[in-house]
Design a protein around this motif. Structure first.
Motif, PDB file in Angstrom:
ATOM      1  N   MET A 627      42.675  47.963  43.901  1.00  0.00           N
ATOM      2  CA  MET A 627      43.694  47.334  45.752  1.00  0.00           C
ATOM      3  C   MET A 627      43.638  46.491  45.323  1.00  0.00           C
ATOM      4  O   MET A 627      45.095  45.767  45.924  1.00  0.00           O
ATOM      5  CB  MET A 627      42.929  47.690  47.052  1.00  0.00           C
ATOM      6  CG  MET A 627      43.408  46.885  48.455  1.00  0.00           C
ATOM      7  SD  MET A 627      44.724  48.199  48.786  1.00  0.00           S
ATOM      8  CE  MET A 627      44.032  49.529  49.928  1.00  0.00           C
ATOM      9  N   ASN A 628      43.267  45.202  45.376  1.00  0.00           N
ATOM     10  CA  ASN A 628      43.865  43.582  44.511  1.00  0.00           C
ATOM     11  C   ASN A 628      44.174  43.292  43.790  1.00  0.00           C
ATOM     12  O   ASN A 628      45.386  42.616  44.252  1.00  0.00           O
ATOM     13  CB  ASN A 628      41.846  42.509  44.849  1.00  0.00           C
ATOM     14  CG  ASN A 628      40.854  42.876  46.301  1.00  0.00           C
ATOM     15  OD1 ASN A 628      41.811  42.710  47.003  1.00  0.00           O
ATOM     16  ND2 ASN A 628      40.170  42.902  46.011  1.00  0.00           N
ATOM     17  N   ALA A 629      44.324  44.041  43.037  1.00  0.00           N
ATOM     18  CA  ALA A 629      44.954  44.017  42.033  1.00  0.00           C
ATOM     19  C   ALA A 629      46.459  44.777  42.161  1.00  0.00           C
ATOM     20  O   ALA A 629      47.413  43.750  41.733  1.00  0.00           O
ATOM     21  CB  ALA A 629      44.983  45.249  40.514  1.00  0.00           C
ATOM     22  N   ALA A 630      46.931  45.555  43.369  1.00  0.00           N
ATOM     23  CA  ALA A 630      48.049  45.160  43.306  1.00  0.00           C
ATOM     24  C   ALA A 630      48.830  44.194  44.711  1.00  0.00           C
ATOM     25  O   ALA A 630      49.724  44.488  44.424  1.00  0.00           O
ATOM     26  CB  ALA A 630      48.014  46.965  44.489  1.00  0.00           C
ATOM     27  N   PHE A 631      47.380  43.984  45.088  1.00  0.00           N
ATOM     28  CA  PHE A 631      48.473  42.765  46.560  1.00  0.00           C
ATOM     29  C   PHE A 631      48.729  41.996  45.279  1.00  0.00           C
ATOM     30  O   PHE A 631      49.445  41.351  45.342  1.00  0.00           O
ATOM     31  CB  PHE A 631      47.380  42.629  46.794  1.00  0.00           C
ATOM     32  CG  PHE A 631      47.078  43.059  48.546  1.00  0.00           C
ATOM     33  CD1 PHE A 631      48.033  43.046  49.341  1.00  0.00           C
ATOM     34  CD2 PHE A 631      46.245  43.603  48.528  1.00  0.00           C
ATOM     35  CE1 PHE A 631      48.090  43.300  50.521  1.00  0.00           C
ATOM     36  CE2 PHE A 631      46.451  45.156  49.550  1.00  0.00           C
ATOM     37  CZ  PHE A 631      46.810  44.324  50.693  1.00  0.00           C
ATOM     38  N   LEU A 632      48.199  41.393  44.160  1.00  0.00           N
ATOM     39  CA  LEU A 632      48.723  40.571  42.709  1.00  0.00           C
ATOM     40  C   LEU A 632      49.879  40.434  42.441  1.00  0.00           C
ATOM     41  O   LEU A 632      51.031  40.060  42.288  1.00  0.00           O
ATOM     42  CB  LEU A 632      47.479  39.674  42.284  1.00  0.00           C
ATOM     43  CG  LEU A 632      46.224  39.666  42.364  1.00  0.00           C
ATOM     44  CD1 LEU A 632      44.846  39.773  41.635  1.00  0.00           C
ATOM     45  CD2 LEU A 632      46.710  37.981  42.778  1.00  0.00           C
ATOM     46  N   ALA A 633      50.039  42.237  42.365  1.00  0.00           N
ATOM     47  CA  ALA A 633      50.942  42.706  41.567  1.00  0.00           C
ATOM     48  C   ALA A 633      52.032  42.248  42.552  1.00  0.00           C
ATOM     49  O   ALA A 633      53.476  42.089  42.301  1.00  0.00           O
ATOM     50  CB  ALA A 633      51.101  43.594  40.695  1.00  0.00           C
ATOM     51  N   SER A 634      52.037  42.668  43.441  1.00  0.00           N
ATOM     52  CA  SER A 634      53.234  42.611  44.472  1.00  0.00           C
ATOM     53  C   SER A 634      53.526  41.207  44.887  1.00  0.00           C
ATOM     54  O   SER A 634      55.287  41.307  45.394  1.00  0.00           O
ATOM     55  CB  SER A 634      51.970  43.239  46.128  1.00  0.00           C
ATOM     56  OG  SER A 634      53.805  43.372  46.585  1.00  0.00           O
ATOM     57  N   ALA A 635      53.151  40.393  45.021  1.00  0.00           N
ATOM     58  CA  ALA A 635      52.972  38.988  45.474  1.00  0.00           C
ATOM     59  C   ALA A 635      54.264  38.084  43.996  1.00  0.00           C
ATOM     60  O   ALA A 635      54.478  37.814  43.988  1.00  0.00           O
ATOM     61  CB  ALA A 635      52.089  38.358  45.207  1.00  0.00           C
ATOM     62  N   GLU A 636      54.140  39.052  42.917  1.00  0.00           N
ATOM     63  CA  GLU A 636      54.506  38.750  42.114  1.00  0.00           C
ATOM     64  C   GLU A 636      56.018  39.684  42.182  1.00  0.00           C
ATOM     65  O   GLU A 636      56.929  39.405  40.340  1.00  0.00           O
ATOM     66  CB  GLU A 636      53.862  38.508  40.347  1.00  0.00           C
ATOM     67  CG  GLU A 636      53.091  37.955  40.329  1.00  0.00           C
ATOM     68  CD  GLU A 636      51.608  37.612  39.299  1.00  0.00           C
ATOM     69  OE1 GLU A 636      52.030  38.613  38.323  1.00  0.00           O
ATOM     70  OE2 GLU A 636      51.232  37.067  38.949  1.00  0.00           O
ATOM     71  N   ALA A 637      55.918  40.646  42.712  1.00  0.00           N
ATOM     72  CA  ALA A 637      57.176  41.788  42.484  1.00  0.00           C
ATOM     73  C   ALA A 637      56.888  42.022  40.377  1.00  0.00           C
ATOM     74  O   ALA A 637      58.190  42.478  40.131  1.00  0.00           O
ATOM     75  CB  ALA A 637      58.371  40.695  42.676  1.00  0.00           C
ATOM     76  N   THR A 638      55.577  42.638  40.421  1.00  0.00           N
ATOM     77  CA  THR A 638      55.529  43.143  38.960  1.00  0.00           C
ATOM     78  C   THR A 638      55.217  44.556  39.841  1.00  0.00           C
ATOM     79  O   THR A 638      54.492  44.634  40.288  1.00  0.00           O
ATOM     80  CB  THR A 638      55.521  42.470  37.862  1.00  0.00           C
ATOM     81  OG1 THR A 638      54.146  41.945  38.080  1.00  0.00           O
ATOM     82  CG2 THR A 638      56.245  40.979  37.675  1.00  0.00           C
ATOM     83  N   PRO A 639      54.895  45.220  38.362  1.00  0.00           N
ATOM     84  CA  PRO A 639      54.182  46.227  38.279  1.00  0.00           C
ATOM     85  C   PRO A 639      52.363  46.250  38.289  1.00  0.00           C
ATOM     86  O   PRO A 639      52.426  45.133  38.248  1.00  0.00           O
ATOM     87  CB  PRO A 639      54.823  47.617  37.101  1.00  0.00           C
ATOM     88  CG  PRO A 639      55.878  46.909  36.692  1.00  0.00           C
ATOM     89  CD  PRO A 639      56.137  45.444  37.385  1.00  0.00           C
ATOM     90  N   VAL A 640      51.512  46.707  38.838  1.00  0.00           N
ATOM     91  CA  VAL A 640      50.227  46.251  37.976  1.00  0.00           C
ATOM     92  C   VAL A 640      49.950  46.341  36.641  1.00  0.00           C
ATOM     93  O   VAL A 640      49.818  47.387  36.114  1.00  0.00           O
ATOM     94  CB  VAL A 640      49.251  47.437  38.775  1.00  0.00           C
ATOM     95  CG1 VAL A 640      47.643  47.324  38.467  1.00  0.00           C
ATOM     96  CG2 VAL A 640      49.838  47.286  40.622  1.00  0.00           C
ATOM     97  N   ARG A 641      49.858  45.612  36.095  1.00  0.00           N
ATOM     98  CA  ARG A 641      49.185  45.521  34.826  1.00  0.00           C
ATOM     99  C   ARG A 641      47.723  45.049  34.398  1.00  0.00           C
ATOM    100  O   ARG A 641      46.736  44.440  35.132  1.00  0.00           O
ATOM    101  CB  ARG A 641      50.028  44.272  33.971  1.00  0.00           C
ATOM    102  CG  ARG A 641      51.823  44.739  34.157  1.00  0.00           C
ATOM    103  CD  ARG A 641      52.323  43.784  33.591  1.00  0.00           C
ATOM    104  NE  ARG A 641      53.605  44.076  33.382  1.00  0.00           N
ATOM    105  CZ  ARG A 641      54.872  43.201  33.888  1.00  0.00           C
ATOM    106  NH1 ARG A 641      54.556  41.943  34.532  1.00  0.00           N
ATOM    107  NH2 ARG A 641      55.840  43.730  34.127  1.00  0.00           N
TER     108      ARG A 641
END
Length: 669
Positions: A627-641
């Motif tokens: 969940m936290n990784a998804a928020f980080l990726a969403s903030a960068e407008a990129t897929p979850v990596r």
């Protein structure tokens, strides 16, 4: 005195008013004659007043009923008539002033009554005599008793005029019981028992107080309403917690109620389960044995006259007070099916084969069945599916439970659950037990052997995050039942007996829907029972025993979760039907969790589940990291990596005060 419903006699009100007006007019003529006649003896016989022919087919006029109810003497009737007359005809003030000219008093007084009527009696205006005891009239002013103004109570004036309503001074304490709904045959017999008891016992307190115990509060209320309908009386519910705290004020309320009960042919229903909701620490604990009511309420009942029904879950014990007990048992499944068919009408035809399953799961009382069917008819005028009826029953059961526990919306399914095969097999066995409960208990006769041990209880043991709550969600999804999590911090109370009372409320409310109860992190309440060293130890053990007892008889599924199985009493474990141990997930299980942790809608890129599985954390922490990784990726407008998951893992380990080993994240980025 039982009074017929006056709505059956449309001309009664007109005749009654004519009767009263005739009485007042005749009294006026005799009063004028007394004023003008020098030869008058100065006495009017009350029995010569108010004589008017009355149709036999009509109920008695209100005047006659009232004088008989309160056993008024001829002189007391005269005083009452004197007070009524001046309310209906202001010209009486002049006549009263003429008879009381020094000084002029244009209002009724005891002195005037002693002068006007035959058979005068000073005792008529003592506080213990009917006129003042029943508050039919009231002396007002600062004069002496003999010259004080006598004022008629407004409620009595309206009653004599044939107008029926509830005295506003007691409206805040009592509410009318709703019209009775359809009842199963067994409940109809209970209503008949109440009627027979009243008919043989009359209106005396000792013979007409009944304790209706068992069943649900609404079912007891419906039974009482049915009995009152058959008797032609009006039922009211007393909210005991609104009674005045001062003894004098309580006595005043009691007297007004007794008067109202006599005038309106009413009875009082008292739900004793709510007594002392906000009282002191000596509140009675619920138990399977007789309950003794608080002292103040005991005294309240002993002074109360008329028909009273005490509604309670357990039988009530009143020291030195006779009481007739009637037990309300759960409605039998065949009677429930009959009620469903009667209530649904034509809508029942296409789902007849599913009513058995509905009755097996939902133990709704008659009023609950009626409420569900009313909503079903509003939604479906021609056709109703079994699935929709099931859903409506779930909604009905929520009405009381939502205020007592937290309802969880289950989203997890069997595919989301990563557990070893033995644990999954046990969970599947739990589902089968719930689904086949009716056949095994009822059709195969196990319920006739014993009422103990018929409940389905489970213990989920394992460290935090290993899937205990998720498994409960999976069971709720599979069974199409609601899942409620019980906050034990809100249930356990320092007051003796209060914990059991809170548990009772939860179990009683849950019975109607057979919901899944989840007692999360139950170690605080269900640890090893201590040796009895003081009263607190003794009552702590009672709390555990009460919970075990309710779990064994609860018709639904009750789940306890614990992080420390070894802390539980072995005697406690023996009484649990299913025990599921949730192990810390191994590498292959963690890899499976990572493969299914992200929803299909979540964009991901170059994620390696085998590398992620090296993180030595259980499923709950895996979900938090994802969940936290998804928020980080969403903030960068990129897929979850993988770099997002690395950052999230570092934060999660810091939260847990753990060090993230190099071997766990090697090769991630």
């Amino acid at each position: 005195m039982t009074q017929p419903s006056l709505s059956q006699f449309p001309s009664w009100k007109t005749l009654n008013q004519q009767y009263l007006q005739h009485s007042v007019q005749q009294f006026k003529e005799q009063l004028i004659q007394q004023i003008t006649s020098k030869d008058s003896t100065g006495e009017i016989a009350p029995q010569s007043v108010a004589k008017l022919s009355w149709p036999r087919e009509q109920p008695a006029p209100a005047w006659e009923t009232l004088t008989q109810l309160f056993n008024l003497s001829e002189f007391e009737q005269g005083i009452l008539l004197m007070c009524v007359a001046v309310e209906l005809d202001p010209s009486f003030e002049q006549h009263y002033a003429q008879l009381q000219s020094a000084p002029p008093r244009p209002y009724p007084t005891l002195s005037l009554a002693l002068k006007c009527f035959t058979s005068p009696n000073w005792n008529a205006l003592t506080p213990a005599a009917p006129l003042r005891y029943w508050q039919l009239i009231e002396p007002v002013g600062d004069d002496s008793l003999i010259t004080q103004r006598l004022r008629l109570d407004e409620r009595i004036l309206h009653y004599l005029m044939g107008i029926t309503y509830l005295d506003p001074r007691i409206e805040t304490f009592v509410t009318a019981v709703n019209t009775p709904t359809a009842l199963p045959l067994s409940y109809q017999h209970l209503a008949k028992d109440i009627v027979q008891r009243w008919q043989t016992g009359g209106r005396s307190t000792t013979s007409s107080t009944i304790n209706l115990h068992g069943g649900t509060s609404s079912s007891r209320e419906t039974i009482v309403a049915t009995a009152c309908q058959q008797m032609g009386c009006r039922p009211y519910v007393l909210d005991v917690n609104t009674l005045p705290s001062e003894a004098a004020e309580r006595a005043a309320f009691q007297r007004r109620w007794e008067r109202e009960a006599a005038l309106n042919n009413s009875m009082l229903l008292i739900d004793t389960e709510v007594i002392g909701e906000s009282g002191s620490s000596d509140r009675p604990a619920p138990s399977s044995e007789n309950r003794t009511l608080p002292t103040f309420f005991n005294a309240f009942l002993k002074r109360q006259q008329g028909r009273i029904i005490l509604s309670s879950q357990d039988p009530i014990q009143l020291p030195s007070y006779r009481i007739h007990r009637i037990e309300v048992r759960s409605v039998a499944p065949n009677e429930q099916v009959t009620l469903w068919r009667q209530s649904l009408g034509p809508l029942a035809e296409p789902i007849n084969h599913k009513l058995g399953a509905v009755v097996s799961q939902f133990a709704l009382d008659p009023s609950g069945i009626v409420q569900v069917t009313e909503r079903a008819k509003q939604e479906h005028s021609t056709e109703l599916s079994g699935d929709r009826l099931w859903q409506l029953c779930r909604q009905q059961a929520r009405l009381t439970l939502d205020d007592l526990a937290q309802r969880l919306e289950p989203v997890a399914t069997w595919d989301d659950l990563v557990l070893p095969p033995p644990q999954k097999q046990t969970l599947a066995a739990i589902v089968a037990s719930v689904r086949q409960r009716s056949q095994v208990h009822d059709d195969w006769g196990f319920s006739t052997k014993s009422h103990r041990g018929l409940g389905i209880s489970a213990l989920f043991a394992g460290s935090s995050g290993t899937g205990k709550t998720m498994s409960a969600e999976v069971l709720a999804q599979a069974l199409k039942l609601d899942l409620y999590r019980i906050d034990l911090s809100a249930v356990v109370s320092k007051y003796i007996g209060e914990t059991e009372k809170n548990l009772r409320r939860i179990f009683d409310a849950a019975e109607q829907g057979g919901v899944i109860l989840l007692f999360d992190e139950a170690d605080a309440l269900f640890g090893k029972r201590s040796d009895v060293k003081d009263s607190h130890d003794r009552h702590a053990n009672i709390e555990v025993s009460y919970l075990l007892q309710r779990m064994e008889t609860y018709r639904g599924l009750a789940i306890l979760t614990t992080n420390f199985k070894h802390a539980l009493d072995s005697a406690f474990l023996r009484r649990i039907r299913f025990v599921v141990s949730f192990p810390f997930p191994d590498m292959s299980q963690r890899e499976a969790m990572w493969q299914r942790i992200f929803p299909e809608q979540t964009p991901t890129e170059q994620l390696d589940a085998s590398k992620l599985a090296r993180l030595a954390v259980p499923g709950g922490n895996i979900y938090s990291i994802a969940m936290n990784a998804a928020f980080l990726a969403s903030a960068e407008a990129t897929p979850v990596r993988m770099q997002h998951l690395l950052s999230a893992a570092q934060s999660e380990y810091a939260k847990l005060d753990k060090k993230l080993a190099e071997s766990e994240v090697r090769g991630w980025v």
